[in-house]
Design an enzyme around this catalytic site. Sequence first.
Site, PDB file in Angstrom:
ATOM      1  N   GLY A   1       3.418   6.363   7.498  1.00 26.53           N
ATOM      2  CA  GLY A   1       4.520   6.732   7.238  1.00 26.53           C
ATOM      3  C   GLY A   1       6.039   5.525   7.679  1.00 26.53           C
ATOM      4  O   GLY A   1       7.049   5.337   7.334  1.00 26.53           O
ATOM      5  N   ASN A   2       5.680   4.825   9.033  1.00 25.05           N
ATOM      6  CA  ASN A   2       5.699   3.985   9.039  1.00 25.05           C
ATOM      7  C   ASN A   2       6.038   2.579   7.913  1.00 25.05           C
ATOM      8  O   ASN A   2       6.259   1.660   8.332  1.00 25.05           O
ATOM      9  CB  ASN A   2       5.482   3.177  10.670  1.00 25.05           C
ATOM     10  N   SER A   3       4.594   2.888   8.027  1.00 25.98           N
ATOM     11  CA  SER A   3       3.796   1.392   6.821  1.00 25.98           C
ATOM     12  C   SER A   3       5.599   1.133   5.570  1.00 25.98           C
ATOM     13  O   SER A   3       5.954   2.368   5.273  1.00 25.98           O
ATOM     14  CB  SER A   3       3.115   2.123   6.541  1.00 25.98           C
TER      15      SER A   3
ATOM     16  N   ASP B   1      -0.582  -7.576   1.541  1.00 22.59           N
ATOM     17  CA  ASP B   1       0.360  -6.689   1.476  1.00 22.59           C
ATOM     18  C   ASP B   1       2.095  -5.871   1.741  1.00 22.59           C
ATOM     19  O   ASP B   1       2.223  -5.661   2.244  1.00 22.59           O
ATOM     20  CB  ASP B   1       0.030  -5.550   2.218  1.00 22.59           C
TER      21      ASP B   1
ATOM     22  N   HIS C   1       0.857  -1.151  -0.415  1.00 22.55           N
ATOM     23  CA  HIS C   1       0.155  -0.169  -0.135  1.00 22.55           C
ATOM     24  C   HIS C   1       1.033   1.285   0.078  1.00 22.55           C
ATOM     25  O   HIS C   1       0.385   3.056  -0.445  1.00 22.55           O
ATOM     26  CB  HIS C   1      -1.447  -0.228   1.141  1.00 22.55           C
TER      27      HIS C   1
ATOM     28  N   LEU D   1     -10.846 -19.134  -7.831  1.00 21.43           N
ATOM     29  CA  LEU D   1     -11.585 -20.602  -7.591  1.00 21.43           C
ATOM     30  C   LEU D   1     -13.266 -20.907  -8.062  1.00 21.43           C
ATOM     31  O   LEU D   1     -13.797 -21.125  -8.882  1.00 21.43           O
ATOM     32  CB  LEU D   1     -11.192 -21.100  -6.717  1.00 21.43           C
ATOM     33  N   GLY D   2     -14.149 -19.325  -7.231  1.00 19.30           N
ATOM     34  CA  GLY D   2     -15.244 -18.874  -8.252  1.00 19.30           C
ATOM     35  C   GLY D   2     -16.024 -20.242  -7.206  1.00 19.30           C
ATOM     36  O   GLY D   2     -17.165 -20.367  -7.299  1.00 19.30           O
ATOM     37  N   VAL D   3     -15.819 -19.992  -5.622  1.00 15.16           N
ATOM     38  CA  VAL D   3     -16.495 -20.358  -4.428  1.00 15.16           C
ATOM     39  C   VAL D   3     -16.443 -19.196  -3.263  1.00 15.16           C
ATOM     40  O   VAL D   3     -15.422 -18.043  -3.162  1.00 15.16           O
ATOM     41  CB  VAL D   3     -15.976 -21.507  -3.329  1.00 15.16           C
TER      42      VAL D   3
END
Length: 388
Positions: free
Chosen positions: A206-208, A131, A77, A260-262
């Site tokens: 800012g730490n991310s 992330d 992010h 996967l579709g579930v």
Amino acid sequence: MKTKNFISLICFLLVFCVSNVSASIVNSTTVQNIAAKYRLTVVEIQTSIKNSSGGTVETMGAGFFIDREGHILTAAHVVYDDEDGTVDELRGPNQDKGKDENRRGKTYKYQVIFNGKKYSAHFVGSNRYVDTAIIKLDKLPSDEFLPAVLGNSDEVKVGEFVVAVGNPVGLTNSVSSGIISALNRRDYELWFIEDFIQTDAPINPGNSGGPLINMRGEVIGINDATVRSMDGLGFSVPINMASEYLERMKKEGDLKITPLGVNVLLKNFPRSSGFDDIKKISELLDWNDMADLIMVAEISKINSALVMEVKSNSPAQKAGLKIGDIIVKFNGYPVNDTFDLRVALLKTGAGKDAIPVEVVRVSEGRRNTIVFRIKFENRQKKTDEFHD
């Protein structure tokens, strides 16, 4: 005798106090050493995001060198617009076409600040499901830099001391310390796969993307999120969740999972006992057979990957999965809950071969184990579609 005991007590207290002072000095020295070392490792990342209408958004975060080639590991992010998000890879892509078109119209540029100097960088790859992302300097720094030492987050213990390094509100190479407060924090629905390390070391905007470091000087996590309204609630992505996919990110760019579709239960279920469980499952699955409901309720106490929906024309439907199936193994990986299924899906990616999926299907009061073969499309090739 009393005098002797009194002297012994004084000696004990002196030893106790000296021991504690020594421990404090050792801890302080260790933090100082870590701070000095990671001053040569941690960078500030400035991301400029330009949309199709000409507007620009500036974001800021941290990252750290992971090799001598100039690769920098950070949080996804930090280098992506939060609105881009990820699709639900169990059910299928988000149908919000407006958001998708807006995302395609964005371009990204990165500047890295290290030792007071600015360097341009380019996107390498990301795993937005947990992330994490990698960028790389276009030119190596003229000053000395040190790659981080990656530790083993599986060995982290609650209560051990840690150090966080980052750039809160632009204050470069800020160091804070604390302890590991908890492990395996999940179900916050921030990312597709969550298994956060919780720490009380201050983590601010800012730490991310910055490192969470143990007292051996090893990175055990990537600082990711905090609860702004409360002190001492920081969350880091375990470094093992990032390091497992480093080479894939370098090779494939944005990691992709074929849906996967579930739709499966997000949390362990049932959470109560008796008739309420059976009634709830009956409502969710639209079943009325009491024997089947009782058996599904019992199995779901151990395994909660209960299929609630199968999308039309999806890989799951084509393979034969049905509502009420309980997925117990995916491509050889044991599945006990939705977290396990998501991890198995990410590890598998999308390959040419048919993937074995083992399910338990309850019918007419009987438990049947069935292995399906799910065919996925080829993995998406490496792309910088959304980056300059």
